[in-house]
Design a protein around this motif. Structure first.
Motif, mmCIF file in Angstrom:
data_model
loop_
_atom_site.group_PDB
_atom_site.id
_atom_site.type_symbol
_atom_site.label_atom_id
_atom_site.label_comp_id
_atom_site.label_asym_id
_atom_site.label_seq_id
_atom_site.Cartn_x
_atom_site.Cartn_y
_atom_site.Cartn_z
ATOM 1 N N ASN A 193 1.019 -1.144 -0.085
ATOM 2 C CA ASN A 193 0.096 0.014 -0.100
ATOM 3 C C ASN A 193 0.850 1.191 -0.020
ATOM 4 N N CYS A 194 0.694 2.060 0.992
ATOM 5 C CA CYS A 194 1.253 3.526 0.789
ATOM 6 C C CYS A 194 2.525 3.490 1.758
ATOM 7 N N CYS B 225 0.674 2.057 6.282
ATOM 8 C CA CYS B 225 -0.544 1.048 6.695
ATOM 9 C C CYS B 225 -0.285 -0.306 6.552
ATOM 10 N N CYS C 32 -7.248 4.095 5.547
ATOM 11 C CA CYS C 32 -6.054 4.699 5.639
ATOM 12 C C CYS C 32 -6.008 5.752 4.352
ATOM 13 N N CYS D 160 -4.545 6.193 1.839
ATOM 14 C CA CYS D 160 -4.220 5.641 0.601
ATOM 15 C C CYS D 160 -5.144 4.983 -0.017
#
Ligand code: SF4
Ligand SMILES: [Zn+2]
Length: 352
Positions: free
Chosen positions: A305-306, A309, A334, A336
């Protein structure tokens, strides 16, 4: 080649990449030692137990020696050119020696354990050292469906005595379009079902790997294909475990070339979670274990993910994979997630 190459061109790329991989391979030629082993926690009959994982030193997948699947770099780890059944047995003796107290042993050979081109025509006899392990409850081997005939499976069972045997099959998708047009898998869902039925007939369990986000599909297409494949698999009643394997970008593969050209991103962890969430209840109803253990999870080449998270989501996926409690999959958002939501609007139909 740009990223607009035809599927045939990407297959050719994969074949040539394999030759380059062999040149770079750090050869370990001792055919009597596994490449590596490690211990991990897994689940057996609803309980968390200790498992031993062994990467065996074999000539690797025959399919990959031709062209192979476009995301697969497993044979990069292959070191020996040839292997006899006796040498394989010596490797498994080493594994047995490291497996005191283990309830599960997983034997991974970067190919098909039952393929006579890998370790001789009687690979089942190499399993015999494991029958001595008193606490062992389950052995898992891997195979393409075409090697899973009744005779071979029965001989594996015989070699293991009272210990249960599961064969893990890398089906990847129930869609013929994906299997042939995105992965170059070389077998069909029907081939898989035939092999799984044979296994069921002789009392051998089946674990099924599904690939999340093969090349040439959008994030949305990947989630749709994988979820639909889980659903179809659950309807067959032929598998006891379904493992969602998000693509990780492996060296010397067509997927790596796409990735380097900016034409491939490994799946979002939100996508892994979405596939699990969509199918968790049905899997529980059918008594099938649904799981995922993303290789290189949180890294650029693995499902990620980003960055903020990722660890949280990986932890949730890990715990869910052991407990199969759908309540675990309700996670806080989150920042993202909005970006992932937008990507999920880009719809293709490649998987149908
Ligand atoms: S994914 Fe499995 S079947 Fe495909 S090339 Fe790799 S080892 Fe062989
Ligand atoms: Zn995030």
């Amino acid at each position: 080649m740009g990223y607009g190459g035809t599927f045939e061109q990407w297959c050719k790329y994969q074949r040539d990449a394999r030759s380059r991989a062999l040149k770079h391979s750090r050869r370990r030629i001792d055919p009597t030692e596994p490449i590596t082993t490690w211990k991990e926690i897994d689940s057996l009959e609803g309980k968390n137990v200790q498992a031993m994982v062994a990467i065996l030193n074999t000539p690797g997948c025959t399919w990959a020696r031709g062209i192979g699947c476009l995301m697969c770099g497993y044979t990069n780890d292959v070191h020996v050119q040839e292997l006899t059944t006796d040498q394989l047995k010596l490797q498994i003796e080493v594994v047995a020696g490291r497996s005191a107290g283990m309830k599960i042993i997983k034997l991974f050979d970067s190919g098909s354990f039952l393929d006579p081109n890998e370790a001789g025509s009687e690979p089942w006899s190499a399993l015999e050292p494991l029958a001595e392990l008193e606490e062992l409850g389950l052995v898992i081997i891997e195979s393409r469906p075409n090697f899973m005939d009744k005779g071979s499976l029965l001989k594996c069972k015989e070699a293991l005595g009272d210990i249960k045997l599961d064969v893990a099959i890398g089906l990847e998708s129930a869609s013929e379009t994906i299997l042939y047009g995105c992965i170059n898998k070389g077998f069909t869902f029907e081939d898989y079902k035939k092999a799984a039925e044979t296994a069921k007939e002789v009392g051998v369990g089946v674990k099924t790997y599904l690939l999340l986000k093969p090349p040439f599909v959008t994030e949305w297409g990947a989630v749709e294909d994988c979820s639909r494949s889980v659903d179809l698999l659950l309807d067959t009643g032929l598998t006891q475990t379904i493992s969602i394997n998000p693509v990780n970008v492996q060296n010397f593969t067509a997927v790596e070339a796409l990735y380097e050209r900016g034409a491939y991103r490994s799946p979002w962890l939100w996508s892994v979670l979405e596939v699990l969430r969509r199918n968790a209840d049905k899997a529980n109803e059918k008594g099938v274990r649904l799981m995922s253990s993303p290789t290189a999870g949180g890294k650029t080449r693995g499902a990620h993910n980003c960055g903020t998270c990722d660890l949280k989501l990986l932890e949730i996926i890990e715990v869910y994979s052991l407990d199969n409690d759908p309540g675990l999959l309700d996670v806080p958002d989150c920042g993202c997630k909005g970006e992932w939501d937008m990507l999920m609007q880009l719809r293709d139909r490649a998987w149908e």
